[in-house]
Design a protein around this motif. Structure first.
Motif, mmCIF file in Angstrom:
data_model
loop_
_atom_site.group_PDB
_atom_site.id
_atom_site.type_symbol
_atom_site.label_atom_id
_atom_site.label_comp_id
_atom_site.label_asym_id
_atom_site.label_seq_id
_atom_site.Cartn_x
_atom_site.Cartn_y
_atom_site.Cartn_z
ATOM 1 N N GLY A 58 2.160 -1.509 3.585
ATOM 2 C CA GLY A 58 2.012 -0.299 4.403
ATOM 3 C C GLY A 58 1.101 -0.522 5.591
ATOM 4 N N SER B 260 6.984 3.409 4.273
ATOM 5 C CA SER B 260 6.321 4.493 3.557
ATOM 6 C C SER B 260 7.281 5.671 3.395
ATOM 7 N N ALA C 250 -0.868 5.977 -2.723
ATOM 8 C CA ALA C 250 -0.568 5.840 -1.293
ATOM 9 C C ALA C 250 -1.561 4.908 -0.626
ATOM 10 N N TRP D 225 -0.271 3.190 2.778
ATOM 11 C CA TRP D 225 0.414 4.261 3.489
ATOM 12 C C TRP D 225 -0.543 5.246 4.118
#
Length: 201
Positions: free
Chosen positions: A88, A139, A195, A200
């Motif tokens: 990410g 993402s 995440a 992300w």
């Protein structure tokens, strides 16, 4: 000579990188800074060819700084050099205008090669990370879902997040619910952790 600006919040790492680069006959470290907020002024003062940026720094992170440099000094190419081997982050770095991405546990020769390639107008990405990024894809979060998860990671209530982001509480709940589903988490805290782990956020 390739003029290099180093930006890393760890003084020891910054000094070690500078020492490695100064051994090379065609590299000149023209500036060393410890925060993201110092990069643009230092770059304007020293006119580097390459800015070697860490991802996480006080003030502004390296990804935001890469975008700043691309807008303000398009002749200065950026190379992310970080401990974070996350697909990410790689995707976000390239979207921000970075020309390369090197992981800090790479051999020094790879970093030097990356600087030379980026200076020559090419791109350079750590091969293992590039393969991982291709396998994992982009993402799944929208920009607003990522904003809400970042705010949630700080531990605020839905009302706190809504106030900070100037959204309604219902909108915040919808974004949190969507982000939790996309990350396959059970809670918003877990969604924020997942995440972050994937780069992300």
């Amino acid at each position: 000579m390739i003029r290099v600006l180093l930006a890393d919040d760890k003084a020891l790492v910054r000094g070690a990188l500078a020492a490695v680069l100064r051994i090379e006959p065609d590299l000149d470290v023209v500036a060393e800074v410890g925060t993201g907020t110092e990069v643009l002024a230092a770059a304007r003062d020293t006119a580097p060819d390459i800015a070697l940026l860490d991802v996480q720094m006080p003030g502004r992170d390296g990804l935001a700084v890469a975008a700043d440099l691309q807008r303000a000094l398009p002749g200065c190419r950026t190379l992310i050099c970080t401990t974070f081997s996350r697909p990410g982050y790689l995707t976000r770095a390239m979207s921000a205008g970075a020309a390369g991405y090197v992981v800090k546990d790479s051999p020094p020769e790879q970093l030097v090669d990356a600087i030379r390639r980026v200076h020559a107008g090419l791109r350079f990405v750590d091969p293992a990370l590039a393969a991982e990024a291709l396998a994992s894809g982009a993402s799944p979060l929208t920009e607003r879902e990522a904003d809400v998860l970042r705010a949630a990671a700080e531990g605020g209530t839905v009302a706190d997040i809504a106030k900070a982001l100037r959204l309604s509480q219902g909108t915040v709940r919808n974004h949190l619910s969507s982000a939790i589903g996309k990350t396959q988490a059970r809670t918003r805290a877990e969604a924020a952790r997942l995440a972050e782990a994937n780069g992300w956020l």
